[in-house]
Design an enzyme around this catalytic site. Structure first.
Site, PDB file in Angstrom:
ATOM      1  NE  ARG A  28      -1.479  -2.353   2.828  1.00  0.00           N
ATOM      2  CZ  ARG A  28      -1.627  -3.634   2.476  1.00  0.00           C
ATOM      3  NH1 ARG A  28      -2.748  -4.020   1.949  1.00  0.00           N
ATOM      4  NH2 ARG A  28      -0.679  -4.530   2.704  1.00  0.00           N
ATOM      5  CB  THR A  29       3.409   2.561   2.342  1.00  0.00           C
ATOM      6  OG1 THR A  29       2.649   2.017   3.419  1.00  0.00           O
ATOM      7  CG2 THR A  29       3.919   3.928   2.715  1.00  0.00           C
ATOM      8  CE  LYS A  47      27.325  -2.689  -5.350  1.00  0.00           C
ATOM      9  NZ  LYS A  47      27.541  -1.610  -6.332  1.00  0.00           N
ATOM     10  NE  ARG A  98       7.059   0.612   4.993  1.00  0.00           N
ATOM     11  CZ  ARG A  98       5.852   0.061   4.930  1.00  0.00           C
ATOM     12  NH1 ARG A  98       5.727  -1.199   4.564  1.00  0.00           N
ATOM     13  NH2 ARG A  98       4.772   0.759   5.214  1.00  0.00           N
ATOM     14  CG  HIS A 133       3.433   3.710   8.713  1.00  0.00           C
ATOM     15  ND1 HIS A 133       3.536   4.621   7.671  1.00  0.00           N
ATOM     16  CD2 HIS A 133       3.092   2.518   8.142  1.00  0.00           C
ATOM     17  CE1 HIS A 133       3.268   3.993   6.535  1.00  0.00           C
ATOM     18  NE2 HIS A 133       2.998   2.725   6.786  1.00  0.00           N
TER      19      HIS A 133
HETATM   20  N1  ASP Z   1       1.509  -2.053   6.861  1.00  0.00           N
HETATM   21  C1  ASP Z   1       1.639  -1.549   8.218  1.00  0.00           C
HETATM   22  C2  ASP Z   1       3.081  -1.215   8.505  1.00  0.00           C
HETATM   23  O1  ASP Z   1       3.928  -1.344   7.644  1.00  0.00           O
HETATM   24  C3  ASP Z   1       1.054  -2.483   9.199  1.00  0.00           C
HETATM   25  C4  ASP Z   1       1.548  -3.908   9.109  1.00  0.00           C
HETATM   26  O2  ASP Z   1       2.493  -4.214   8.380  1.00  0.00           O
HETATM   27  O3  ASP Z   1       0.950  -4.753   9.781  1.00  0.00           O
HETATM   28  O4  ASP Z   1       3.368  -0.778   9.590  1.00  0.00           O
HETATM   29  N1   CP Z   2      -0.413  -0.001   5.687  1.00  0.00           N
HETATM   30  C1   CP Z   2       0.810  -0.277   5.193  1.00  0.00           C
HETATM   31  O1   CP Z   2       1.813   0.361   5.544  1.00  0.00           O
HETATM   32  O2   CP Z   2       0.821  -1.233   4.222  1.00  0.00           O
HETATM   33  P1   CP Z   2       2.126  -1.755   3.449  1.00  0.00           P
HETATM   34  O3   CP Z   2       3.040  -2.337   4.505  1.00  0.00           O
HETATM   35  O4   CP Z   2       1.628  -2.744   2.459  1.00  0.00           O
HETATM   36  O5   CP Z   2       2.780  -0.560   2.820  1.00  0.00           O
END
Ligand code: ASP
Ligand code: CP
Length: 305
Positions: A52-53, A82, A103, A131
């Protein structure tokens, strides 16, 4: 510079402006696209998996007329393998792009990146820390689905210790009056003390409820989370914590008709699939709110508005 590192940095005024801007973006999406970031480049550096993110940030940038460069498995496929430091990677990439979405698996990584970056850094999650952009889309979901961001009872369920979205959402909600928080977590993954202290010092009423059925009756929002397997030291500890709280039909029966169920996703077994059919299941709509929210954030970061 407009970095987004911690949800604590947002004032109530700023949050309200961002919600308005996200609303404008949402309306614009139904009418077509914008070219406001034409010629600008967003770099997406993902050292942890994401669906998603990353994809909603990329969609948001495209919808604003901008371009994207990305490394989706930076831990393995960038020069980090590396031995290049995060700081050096950011020094390099900030010369290529107008904004960096990062991330990372370490708490504090986004803050370290911001210190050496020439362009805004938007954190897309730092380990079990925070987050913040997810919290903003969670707040937007509450605003769109319930119609207000104050005078609310929110039950946070599941892995409150390692769930970084929970920490950031509590920080943002703490800006608003009349917030009551119910923490429903296994003994192994309680809400961190510093997060509770932050909330209570800002007037949030915090209670602890081991029985999900009791919490479900009281809450306007049931915020369910995945138990974060990747953060546990041993598989045994994870096994002890998973499946403690499951939202199923019995919970639907207890919830108010205008209450909603949210989840940052991905979900495993903690919400049964039969719940998806109920109109109060807001978690897939929640994922879609990520696009207008991230459009609003990108516009602010790149245009410095
Ligand atoms: N997608 C969210 C996160 O990356 C929640 C999860 O992974 O459960 O923090
Ligand atoms: N909600 C969320 O962060 O989803 P992803 O980990 O898929 O990015």
């Amino acid at each position: 510079m407009y970095h987004v590192i911690s949800a604590k940095a947002f004032t109530k005024d700023h949050l309200q402006k961002l919600l308005q801007e996200a609303n404008t973006m949402q309306n614009m999406l139904t009418q077509g696209a914008s070219r406001v970031l034409e010629g600008k480049i967003m770099a997406a550096l993902f050292f942890e998996p994401s669906t998603r993110t990353r994809l909603s940030f990329e969609t948001a940038m495209h919808r604003l007329g901008g371009n994207v460069i990305s490394t989706e498995n930076a831990r393995e496929f960038s020069s980090a393998i590396k031995g290049e430091t995060l700081e050096d990677t950011i020094r390099v990439v900030s010369g290529y792009a107008d904004v960096i979405v990062l991330r990372h698996y370490e708490i504090g990584a986004a803050a370290r990146a911001a210190q050496v970056s020439q362009v805004p850094v938007l954190s897309a999650g730092d380990g079990a820390g925070e987050h913040p952009t997810q919290a903003l889309l969670d707040l937007f979901t509450i605003y769109r689905e319930i119609g207000r961001t104050e005078d609310l009872t929110i039950a946070m369920i599941g892995d409150l210790m390692y769930g970084r979205t929970v920490h950031s959402l509590v920080y943002m909600l703490s800006q608003f009056p009349g917030i009551r928080l119910i923490c429903t977590a296994p003994q192994t993954t309680p809400m961190p003390v510093d997060v509770i202290e932050y909330a209570t010092s800002r007037g949030v009423h915090v209670e602890f409820e081991q029985d999900l059925h009791v919490a479900a009756k009281k809450a306007d929002v049931l915020y369910q989370t995945r138990v974060q397997k990747e953060r546990f030291k041993t598989l045994e500890q994870y096994e002890m914590s998973r499946d403690a709280y499951i939202i199923d039909e019995s919970i639907l029966e207890l919830m108010g008709q205008r209450s909603i169920i949210m989840h940052p996703l991905p979900r495993l077994g903690e919400i049964t699939q039969v719940v998806d059919q109920d109109p109060r299941a807001a978690y897939f709509r929640q994922t879609h709110y990520g696009v207008p929210v991230r459009m609003a954030l990108l516009k602010q970061a790149v245009m410095k508005e």
